[in-house]
Design a protein around this motif. Structure first.
Motif, PDB file in Angstrom:
ATOM      1  N   VAL A  20      48.807  29.374  51.680  1.00  0.00           N
ATOM      2  CA  VAL A  20      47.614  29.108  50.413  1.00  0.00           C
ATOM      3  C   VAL A  20      47.034  29.824  50.292  1.00  0.00           C
ATOM      4  N   ILE A  21      47.015  29.714  48.354  1.00  0.00           N
ATOM      5  CA  ILE A  21      46.789  30.635  47.582  1.00  0.00           C
ATOM      6  C   ILE A  21      45.846  29.955  46.613  1.00  0.00           C
ATOM      7  N   THR A  22      44.695  30.887  47.058  1.00  0.00           N
ATOM      8  CA  THR A  22      43.619  30.255  45.202  1.00  0.00           C
ATOM      9  C   THR A  22      42.415  31.048  44.547  1.00  0.00           C
ATOM     10  N   SER A  23      42.227  30.331  43.302  1.00  0.00           N
ATOM     11  CA  SER A  23      41.829  31.425  42.701  1.00  0.00           C
ATOM     12  C   SER A  23      40.333  32.509  42.720  1.00  0.00           C
ATOM     13  N   ASP A  24      39.707  33.331  42.178  1.00  0.00           N
ATOM     14  CA  ASP A  24      38.630  33.664  42.539  1.00  0.00           C
ATOM     15  C   ASP A  24      37.631  32.325  41.332  1.00  0.00           C
ATOM     16  N   CYS A  25      36.624  32.903  41.769  1.00  0.00           N
ATOM     17  CA  CYS A  25      35.948  31.580  41.163  1.00  0.00           C
ATOM     18  C   CYS A  25      35.550  32.024  39.775  1.00  0.00           C
ATOM     19  N   LYS A  26      35.360  30.278  39.094  1.00  0.00           N
ATOM     20  CA  LYS A  26      35.366  30.547  37.560  1.00  0.00           C
ATOM     21  C   LYS A  26      34.229  29.834  37.449  1.00  0.00           C
ATOM     22  N   VAL A  27      33.099  30.485  37.547  1.00  0.00           N
ATOM     23  CA  VAL A  27      31.612  30.494  37.421  1.00  0.00           C
ATOM     24  C   VAL A  27      31.238  29.107  36.594  1.00  0.00           C
ATOM     25  N   VAL A  28      31.110  28.037  36.726  1.00  0.00           N
ATOM     26  CA  VAL A  28      30.811  26.805  36.133  1.00  0.00           C
ATOM     27  C   VAL A  28      28.701  27.278  36.100  1.00  0.00           C
ATOM     28  N   ASP A  29      28.102  27.182  36.539  1.00  0.00           N
ATOM     29  CA  ASP A  29      26.723  26.939  36.539  1.00  0.00           C
ATOM     30  C   ASP A  29      26.058  28.534  38.088  1.00  0.00           C
ATOM     31  N   LYS A  30      25.989  29.559  37.793  1.00  0.00           N
ATOM     32  CA  LYS A  30      25.550  30.279  38.259  1.00  0.00           C
ATOM     33  C   LYS A  30      24.338  30.540  39.325  1.00  0.00           C
ATOM     34  N   ALA A  31      22.996  29.753  38.688  1.00  0.00           N
ATOM     35  CA  ALA A  31      22.457  28.820  39.094  1.00  0.00           C
ATOM     36  C   ALA A  31      21.908  28.058  39.959  1.00  0.00           C
ATOM     37  N   ASN A  32      23.133  26.875  39.683  1.00  0.00           N
ATOM     38  CA  ASN A  32      22.792  26.061  41.074  1.00  0.00           C
ATOM     39  C   ASN A  32      24.271  26.484  42.052  1.00  0.00           C
ATOM     40  N   GLY A  33      25.148  27.541  41.995  1.00  0.00           N
ATOM     41  CA  GLY A  33      26.339  27.516  42.569  1.00  0.00           C
ATOM     42  C   GLY A  33      27.351  26.454  42.487  1.00  0.00           C
ATOM     43  N   VAL A  34      27.601  26.620  41.622  1.00  0.00           N
ATOM     44  CA  VAL A  34      28.448  26.033  40.556  1.00  0.00           C
ATOM     45  C   VAL A  34      29.958  26.796  40.020  1.00  0.00           C
ATOM     46  N   CYS A  35      30.922  26.401  41.058  1.00  0.00           N
ATOM     47  CA  CYS A  35      32.610  27.100  40.716  1.00  0.00           C
ATOM     48  C   CYS A  35      33.171  25.995  40.960  1.00  0.00           C
ATOM     49  N   ASP A  36      34.578  26.838  39.627  1.00  0.00           N
ATOM     50  CA  ASP A  36      34.933  25.657  39.441  1.00  0.00           C
ATOM     51  C   ASP A  36      36.820  26.725  40.385  1.00  0.00           C
ATOM     52  N   PHE A  37      37.860  26.476  41.213  1.00  0.00           N
ATOM     53  CA  PHE A  37      38.968  26.845  41.548  1.00  0.00           C
ATOM     54  C   PHE A  37      40.367  26.188  41.522  1.00  0.00           C
ATOM     55  N   LYS A  38      41.167  27.160  41.508  1.00  0.00           N
ATOM     56  CA  LYS A  38      42.988  27.020  41.077  1.00  0.00           C
ATOM     57  C   LYS A  38      43.423  26.950  42.419  1.00  0.00           C
ATOM     58  N   GLU A  39      44.632  26.443  42.580  1.00  0.00           N
ATOM     59  CA  GLU A  39      44.758  26.344  44.277  1.00  0.00           C
ATOM     60  C   GLU A  39      46.172  26.041  44.186  1.00  0.00           C
ATOM     61  N   TRP A  40      47.198  26.864  44.736  1.00  0.00           N
ATOM     62  CA  TRP A  40      49.059  26.991  44.809  1.00  0.00           C
ATOM     63  C   TRP A  40      49.100  26.681  46.411  1.00  0.00           C
ATOM     64  N   LEU A  41      49.175  25.655  46.991  1.00  0.00           N
ATOM     65  CA  LEU A  41      49.641  25.409  48.289  1.00  0.00           C
ATOM     66  C   LEU A  41      51.323  25.343  48.760  1.00  0.00           C
ATOM     67  N   TYR A  42      51.637  25.634  49.601  1.00  0.00           N
ATOM     68  CA  TYR A  42      53.316  26.139  49.704  1.00  0.00           C
ATOM     69  C   TYR A  42      53.042  25.129  51.032  1.00  0.00           C
ATOM     70  N   ILE A  43      54.436  24.426  50.828  1.00  0.00           N
ATOM     71  CA  ILE A  43      55.193  24.088  52.402  1.00  0.00           C
ATOM     72  C   ILE A  43      56.848  24.213  52.642  1.00  0.00           C
ATOM     73  N   ASP A  44      57.021  24.897  53.065  1.00  0.00           N
ATOM     74  CA  ASP A  44      58.977  24.778  53.575  1.00  0.00           C
ATOM     75  C   ASP A  44      59.273  24.500  54.427  1.00  0.00           C
ATOM     76  N   PRO A  45      59.338  23.287  54.097  1.00  0.00           N
ATOM     77  CA  PRO A  45      60.488  22.116  55.003  1.00  0.00           C
ATOM     78  C   PRO A  45      61.382  23.216  56.065  1.00  0.00           C
ATOM     79  N   ARG A  46      61.781  24.762  55.883  1.00  0.00           N
ATOM     80  CA  ARG A  46      62.993  25.436  56.799  1.00  0.00           C
ATOM     81  C   ARG A  46      61.528  25.444  58.116  1.00  0.00           C
TER      82      ARG A  46
END
Length: 264
Positions: free
Chosen positions: A96-122
Motif C-alpha cells: 500500500v502506498i499512501t500520499s502525504d496529508c493534504k490539510v483541509v482544516d488544521k485546527a481540527n486535524g482534518v486531512c485528505d489522503f490518496k492511496e494506491w493498493l496493490y494486489i498480486d495474484p502470484r
C-alpha cells in the motif's frame, strides 16, 4: 512484517508516504492500545467498481479518504479490504502506498489522503477462494505503538478476470446467408495462474452495423463444458460481431474484440 491471522498466512503490507502532520498539544496514547479519537470519512475504493484480477499482473487499486484526528500518528493511515474482523481477519493487499496529508482544516486535524493498493495474484496466499465480497477498514498507527482501526461498512467485490474471443465466418458473405459465430469464454484460475474454459455461462452475441456507434444484442448462447461458444445468425447488413459476458458475483464482465463481416 508478515502476519498469520485466523489460521491463514497473509502477506505483508508495505506503507510508504503518509508523512504525519503533528497537531500540537495532544499527548500520545499508551503503547499497544487500540485508540478512539480518529474518524475516517469519504472513503472510496476503486471508484466503487469491482476489483477484477487476472493471473499474472499486479493490480493497482486507487482509493481516497478523509481522516480527522488531533492525535499524533507515526505512519499510515490506510484503507484496506478485509474478511473476518478488521484487526484479526484476512487482509487483501501485497503493498500500500499512501500520499502525504493534504490539510483541509488544521485546527481540527482534518486531512485528505490518496492511496494506491496493490494486489498480486502470484502470491502464494492468493487463491480462488478470495473471489467475492470483502469489507473495507481504515487504520492508522498512532504515536506510542497504538492504533485505531475502523470498519467502514463498505463492501468491495473482488472478481476473477474473464476473457472472451470471437470469430464470425464466412467473410465476406452474401446478403441473407447464414454465418457461424464462434468463440470461447475463459476465467482466471488464481490457484493455477492460468485461464480455463468457463462452462455453462450465458453469453450475449452482439452486432454493430457499419456506421453505427453501439452494439445491440441479437441472441444468447451458453458456453460448453470447455467454455466454447457457437451459434448461427442470418447476415443482412455489413457490421461487426462480438460476444459479451456480463459477469457474476465472482467473475468480471468482458466483451470480445469485434469481428467485421462484409455483406455483399
Amino acid at each position: 512484517m508478515g502476519k498469520t491471522k485466523m489460521g491463514r498466512t497473509m502477506w505483508s503490507a508495505v506503507v510508504a508516504g503518509g508523512a504525519a502532520v503533528v497537531f500540537t498539544g495532544v499527548a500520545a496514547v499508551p503503547a499497544g492500545a487500540a485508540e478512539g479519537g480518529v474518524s475516517f470519512t469519504q472513503v472510496t475504493v476503486n471508484g466503487g467498481k469491482p476489483i477484477v484480477i487476472g493471473v499474472t499482473e499486479e493490480v493497482e487499486v486507487p482509493a481516497s479518504f478523509r481522516m480527522t484526528t488531533r492525535l499524533r500518528y507515526d505512519y499510515g493511515p490506510t484503507v484496506f479490504p478485509y474478511r473476518g474482523k478488521p484487526d484479526t481477519g484476512d487482509t487483501l493487499h501485497s503493498s500500500v502506498i499512501t500520499s502525504d496529508c493534504k490539510v483541509v482544516d488544521k485546527a481540527n486535524g482534518v486531512c485528505d489522503f490518496k492511496e494506491w493498493l496493490y494486489i498480486d495474484p502470484r502470491n502464494l496466499d492468493f487463491g480462488n477462494e478470495d473471489a467475492g465480497t470483502w469489507k473495507t477498514a481504515a487504520r492508522v498507527f498512532l504515536a506510542g505503538d497504538a492504533h485505531d482501526t475502523d470498519d467502514k461498512d463498505l463492501a468491495l467485490q473482488v472478481k476473477r478476470a474473464t476473457r472472451v474471443t470471437v470469430n464470425a465466418s464466412p467473410e465476406p458473405v452474401a446478403a441473407g446467408k447464414t454465418i457461424t459465430v464462434t468463440g470461447k469464454v475463459t476465467r482466471a484460475n488464481w490457484d493455477t495462474h492460468t485461464y480455463q474454459g468457463y462452462a455453462g455461462r450465458t453469453v450475449s452475441l452482439q452486432f454493430k452495423a457499419a456506421g453505427a456507434s453501439s452494439y445491440t444484442t441479437v441472441k444468447k448462447a451458453m458456453s460448453s463444458s470447455t467454455g466454447a461458444l457457437k451459434t448461427t445468425v442470418r447476415a443482412t447488413k455489413p457490421g461487426t460481431w462480438r460476444w459479451t459476458y456480463y459477469g457474476n458475483s465472482t467473475s468480471g464482465a468482458k466483451s470480445s474484440t469485434g469481428d467485421y463481416v462484409a455483406v455483399r
